[in-house]
Every structure is written in structure tokens, then in C-alpha cells.
Design an enzyme around this catalytic site. Structure first.
Site, short mmCIF file in Angstrom:
data_model
loop_
_atom_site.label_atom_id
_atom_site.label_comp_id
_atom_site.label_asym_id
_atom_site.label_seq_id
_atom_site.Cartn_x
_atom_site.Cartn_y
_atom_site.Cartn_z
N ASP A 26 -13.27 4.76 2.53
CA ASP A 26 -14.28 5.03 3.58
C ASP A 26 -13.65 5.58 4.85
O ASP A 26 -14.26 6.42 5.53
CB ASP A 26 -15.17 3.82 3.86
CG ASP A 26 -14.42 2.57 4.27
OD1 ASP A 26 -13.17 2.59 4.37
OD2 ASP A 26 -15.08 1.54 4.49
N MET A 41 -12.60 -0.15 1.30
CA MET A 41 -11.28 -0.08 0.67
C MET A 41 -10.82 -1.44 0.11
O MET A 41 -11.38 -2.48 0.44
CB MET A 41 -10.23 0.40 1.69
CG MET A 41 -10.54 1.77 2.26
SD MET A 41 -9.38 2.27 3.55
CE MET A 41 -7.88 2.53 2.62
N HIS A 42 -9.78 -1.40 -0.70
CA HIS A 42 -8.96 -2.56 -1.10
C HIS A 42 -9.61 -3.58 -2.04
O HIS A 42 -8.91 -4.41 -2.61
CB HIS A 42 -8.47 -3.37 0.12
CG HIS A 42 -7.94 -2.56 1.25
ND1 HIS A 42 -6.83 -1.75 1.13
CD2 HIS A 42 -8.36 -2.43 2.54
CE1 HIS A 42 -6.60 -1.17 2.31
NE2 HIS A 42 -7.51 -1.55 3.17
O1 5SP Z 1 -10.01 -2.74 5.12
C1 5SP Z 1 -10.39 -1.73 5.67
C2 5SP Z 1 -9.44 -0.63 5.96
O2 5SP Z 1 -8.11 -0.95 5.66
C3 5SP Z 1 -11.83 -1.57 6.04
O3 5SP Z 1 -12.02 -0.53 6.94
C4 5SP Z 1 -12.67 -1.40 4.80
O4 5SP Z 1 -12.43 -0.12 4.26
C5 5SP Z 1 -14.15 -1.69 5.03
O5 5SP Z 1 -14.79 -0.81 5.86
P1 5SP Z 1 -16.28 -0.91 6.47
O6 5SP Z 1 -17.15 -1.61 5.51
O7 5SP Z 1 -16.15 -1.57 7.78
O8 5SP Z 1 -16.66 0.54 6.62
#
Ligand code: 5SP
Ligand code: ADP
Length: 499
Positions: free
Chosen positions: A240, A81-82
């Protein structure tokens, strides 16, 4: 037989799964890519690496599966995300992507609070300004790299960029858009209030779609590169964590997920937008239409263990590193770890804090440190479990997914620290499974995501809390919680010495 593909664009790698109509995994493949940390707190990736990795993994998947390309009906995405991908008028990234765990934007968060107003931010976007979110990154580039920003006409999130390269169409789904700090989460529209306050044009934001919505088919040259048919339907996909929730069947009230990937997440389903956690935990749109979820995030969960392995056990596998961890008693012989390697989000939104080992003595061997790292990560996640319980939620069963769920000692540790039943799935790749489920639902194989989950989400084992370990961990957790306050000032004083 017909098939769908779920693509999980993670932080450490892209993982692709081929599923048949019964939800059985027919093939999988993955490609990893580098992370760039030029300065303490910075974290970037090259969008082209995601595209090359995804095409390479898809090609391998299709070759290994040995199924006719036209039997693969649909694909969809789950994405970290983000992350900010700024695009020029020709649709090319103007710089590397700044990721979710990049915490350089504290000043921009304060600027957003003063421009939008903290109350307005919480009311509209349902979240506070946090360094990891996308809008502070946009403002950082505008302030620090004005010539680069001048070329940018729009932005995408990581998986949206990969989808754009495969289909040629620009979209963003609600679950991922919720993490930008530009979405009116309950109203499901870009927030003109926030856009106006930070002086960004509406044209900067891509069209919004549902996660299961059809966004097009594959461009012929990309289909050929992947070994897929150009008629393959491409569905939007989701964040995700939203996809992880779908892939672990978190589709109704009362269900909780624990994900240990690079980050760590405790996520709880919300049917409506009514519950207000006042920004203490994130509140985002689900990948299921008109549903939501609340979650707490540990920035460096799996990342803490991968850092430990790369630094002290280079070349070893996780199984080799963790061999014997189950024989060490709870508390790692008096050793505690806080996983604040890149700062923290929940419950301490703090980009300056860093990790600690507390209580090192001469009896400690590497295995004690490894177990302490796993315990520290799990204590951090327990802060979110604790917060949900304090908000009145019942947390008695937790579905555990992500790379961390591959280790049975860690799953038992989760049960003991969370004091809840921990359920492992046959396939721990929840986000990829969730993405495939969005494609299966989008293709019309099921009348709802819930119906799809009944067949596709396959539970394997349940880890029950062990009362003696629960007791030991309850005491250790209180000491763990004290470390943040005790080390905060020291870490602030150390900041000037960081690269
Ligand atoms: O920043 C967040 C949720 O706000 C993280 O959960 C990212 O979405 C990355 O996830 P992974 O690579 O650990 O699955
Ligand atoms: N066999 C294992 N045992 C314990 N932890 C593991 C194992 N394999 C991977 N991990 C953990 O999982 C993390 C990667 O999880 P993953 O879900 O693939 O992450 P992402 O989606 O962020 O790329 C690693 O950083 C590591 O901490």
C-alpha cells in the site's frame, strides 16, 4: 471509453476505484471488515472477509458505474503490508492472518537476529527484525502452533491472497515481498541466506513479479460474482505504501509523502539502493521497476483517532468529532498525546511502549483531547521527517494522502508541524489510485508510470506553514520527544497487568 480498477485492501476496509483513461474517478465503493485483538498487541483478520468484501465492493462498483463489463480492461491491487496468510497444500489458509500491527513476536525477532546475524540482515534485507514484519510471524506460528504450522506449505501477503482467489495463481510482487524480511532487496530475489538460517524451504515463497506485471485473468466464477468480464487482465499490484507513492506521484528523487491511514507513514523516494539508513527507517522496493523508497512508520496513526472516536464519541462522524478543532490553539491548551496504542516502530522500535496523555487539567474538553490526538500522531510522523532531514534530505514539500488528509485542519497542522508545504490531492485515496495506475500502465495505456502520473495525479490545494504555529510546535515537539524516555519504564512495569 475504457477503464481500470484499483483495489486498495486496507486495514479498516477494502476500497475500490474505477478510473477512465483521463484518470477521472468514475465510481467508488468500499466494504469494511473486523479486526480481532484477542490479547494486547495481537491483531488479526480473516482472509475470507477480504475476499467477500472485495467481491462485494467490485460488484457494487460495476453496478453503480453502469459501464459495460468488457470496457474494464484491467485491475490491480494495493495491500496492507506484512500480514501473514499461511496456506495448506490445497491453497486454503490454515489460520487467521496475523497483521502488520501485531506485535507479539519480539522473541522471534531476537531469534532471527541471532540466526541470521544483525549485520547480514541489514545488508541483505536492508531492514532490522521488527515485530510487524512477516518472517517473525512465520516463526511465531511454527513455535506456538506446531500442528497448525505442519499444514502450511507456503505463504502469501494479504492482497496476494485476494488476487490468488480471483485468478487461481500464486504470486508476490517485489514491493510487498520486501516487507517479509525474506527478500534480498537490492538483488530482487528470495534470500537463500535468510531462508537457510531460519530453516525454511525455498518452496515456501511464492514466485516474484513486478508490480505492473500481468498475473492472469479472472476465474470465470469470480468474474461472474464481481460483474466483470473473465477477460479482465489482473496485474500484480504492490504494497500500500508503494502504491500510495505511485498514486501521489512520488516517482523521482526529492519527493516525500505523508500517509495517515490506520498506520502513518513518511516516505521518501530512492532511485537506487545505495543510500544506507542502517535500519533506522524501512528500506523497500518501490512499485516502480528498479526503484526504492525509505520510510518511517507510526503504527497507530489514524488508528489512534479511530480508537478515540469509538471510545469517546461512538456513533459520531469524524467531522462531528473534529468540529471546532481548528479553533483550539497549537498545543491543545497544554495537552500532549503519544500515539503508542499498539507499541511503536519509528523511531522507537518498541512493542511494549503504550500511549499517554500528558498535562490534563480541568479546563480540557473533549475537543482538546481530539486535537491533542491529531497533534501527537503528527509529532510522531515528524520524528521521521526529522530523521530524513538529518540524513541530508530536503523535505520542503509533502504530498498528503490517506483518510487523515480528508480534514483541512489536520492538513494545516501537518504543514505547521513538518514546517513544509503540504499538498492535498483531488482524491486522497493514493494507494487505490496507485493500484489503478499500475493497471493502466500494465494495459499499455502509457509508456511509463511517470507518464501516467502526469495525467492521473491531480493536486488540489497547498497548505503553507504558518510561522507562529511553526514556532509553537517546535517547542512542543521537544517536549513530546521526551515523553518516550519518561514513560518507557512505567509501561514496561505495566506490561504484566495487560490482558
Ligand atoms: O506496516 C505498514 C508499513 O510497513 C503499514 O503501513 C501497513 O502497510 C498498513 O497500512 P494502512 O492500513 O495504514 O494503509
Ligand atoms: N473525515 C476524516 N477526518 C479526519 N480523519 C479521518 C477522516 N476519515 C478518516 N480519517 C482517519 O483515516 C483513517 C482511515 O484511513 P484509511 O486511509 O481509510 O485507512 P486504511 O487504508 O488503513 O484502511 C481513520 O482511522 C481515521 O483516523
Amino acid at each position: 471509453m475504457s477503464y481500470v480498477i484499483g483495489i486498495d485492501l486496507g486495514t479498516s476496509a477494502v476500497k475500490v476505484l474505477l478510473l477512465d483513461r483521463s484518470g477521472t474517478v468514475a465510481a467508488e465503493a468500499s466494504r469494511d471488515y473486523p479486526l480481532y485483538h484477542e490479547h494486547s498487541g495481537w491483531s488479526e483478520q480473516t482472509p475470507e472477509d477480504w475476499v467477500t468484501g472485495t467481491i462485494g465492493a467490485l460488484r457494487e462498483l460495476v453496478l453503480n458505474a453502469d459501464v459495460p463489463a468488457d470496457a474494464i480492461e484491467g485491475i490491480s491491487f494495493s495491500g496492507q503490508m506484512h500480514g501473514l496468510v499461511l496456506l495448506d497444500a490445497a491453497g486454503k489458509p490454515v489460520r487467521r492472518a496475523m497483521l502488520w500491527n501485531d506485535t507479539r513476536t519480539t522473541a522471534e525477532c531476537r531469534e532471527i537476529e541471532s540466526l541470521v546475524g544483525q549485520e547480514q540482515l541489514l545488508t541483505v534485507t536492508r531492514n532490522p527484525a521488527l515485530e510487524g514484519f512477516t518472517l517473525p510471524k512465520i516463526l511465531w506460528v511454527r513455535k506456538h502452533e506446531p500442528e497448525v504450522f505442519a499444514q502450511a506449505v507456503s505463504f502469501l501477503l494479504p492482497k496476494d491472497y485476494v488476487r490468488y482467489r480471483l485468478t487461481g495463481a500464486l504470486h508476490m510482487d517485489y514491493s510487498d515481498a520486501a516487507g517479509t524480511l525474506l527478500l534480498d532487496v537490492a538483488g530482487k530475489r528470495w534470500s537463500s541466506e535468510v531462508l537457510n538460517a531460519v530453516n525454511l524451504p525455498a518452496s515456501f515463497c511464492p514466485p516474484l513479479v513486478e508490480s505492473h506485471e500481468l498475473t492472469g485473468t479472472l476465474l470465470p466464477e469470480q468474474a461472474a460474482a464481481c460483474g466483470l468480464s473473465a477477460d479482465t487482465k489482473v496485474f500484480a499490484g504492490g504494497a500500500d505504501n508503494a502504491c500510495g507513492a505511485i498514486g501521489s506521484g512520488i516517482l523521482q528523487e526529492g519527493l516525500t509523502m505523508c500517509s495517515i491511514g490506520t498506520s502513518g507513514v513518511i516516505l521518501s523516494y530512492e532511485q537506487g539502493s545505495g543510500n544506507d539508513f542502517r535500519g533506522k527507517v524501512h528500506f523497500f522496493n518501490h512499485g516502480k521497476e528498479n526503484a526504492f523508497y525509505a520510510m518511517g512508520v507510526t503504527l497507530a496513526a489514524g488508528y489512534s483517532l479511530s480508537w478515540f472516536k469509538n471510545t469517546f464519541a461512538k456513533g459520531e462522524s469524524y467531522d462531528e468529532l473534529l468540529q471546532g478543532a481548528g479553533d483550539v490553539l497549537p498545543g491543545s491548551n497544554g495537552l500532549l498525546f503519544t500515539p503508542y496504542l499498539v507499541g511503536e516502530r519509528t523511531p522507537h522500535a518498541d512493542s511494549v511502549i503504550r500511549g499517554s496523555f500528558i498535562g490534563i487539567d480541568g479546563s480540557h474538553e473533549r475537543i482538546h483531547f481530539a486535537r491533542a490526538v491529531m497533534e501527537g500522531i503528527t509529532f510522531s510522523l515528524n520524528e521521521s521527517v526529522d530523521m530524513f532531514r538529518q540524513a541530508g534530505k530536503t523535505v520542503d514539500t509533502i504530498i498528503s494522502i490517506g483518510g487523515g488528509a480528508q480534514n483541512p485542519v489536520w492538513l494545516q497542522m501537518q504543514a505547521d508541524i513538518f514546517n513544509a508545504d503540504v499538498v492535498a490531492l483531488e482524491n486522497e485515496q493514493g494507494p487505490g489510485l496507485g493500484a489503478a495506475m499500475l493497471a493502466a500502465y500494465g494495459c499499455g495505456w502509457f509508456e511509463s508510470l511517470d507518464a501516467c502520473a502526469e495525467l492521473f495525479v491531480k493536486r488540489s490545494s497547498v497548505y503553507k506553514p504558518n510561522p507562529a504555529a511553526v514556532d509553537a510546535y517546535a517547542g512542543l515537539f521537544r517536549i513530546y520527544q521526551d515523553i518516550y524516555a519518561q514513560t518507557r519504564g512505567m509501561n514496561a512495569a505495566l506490561q504484566p497487568y495487560r490482558k
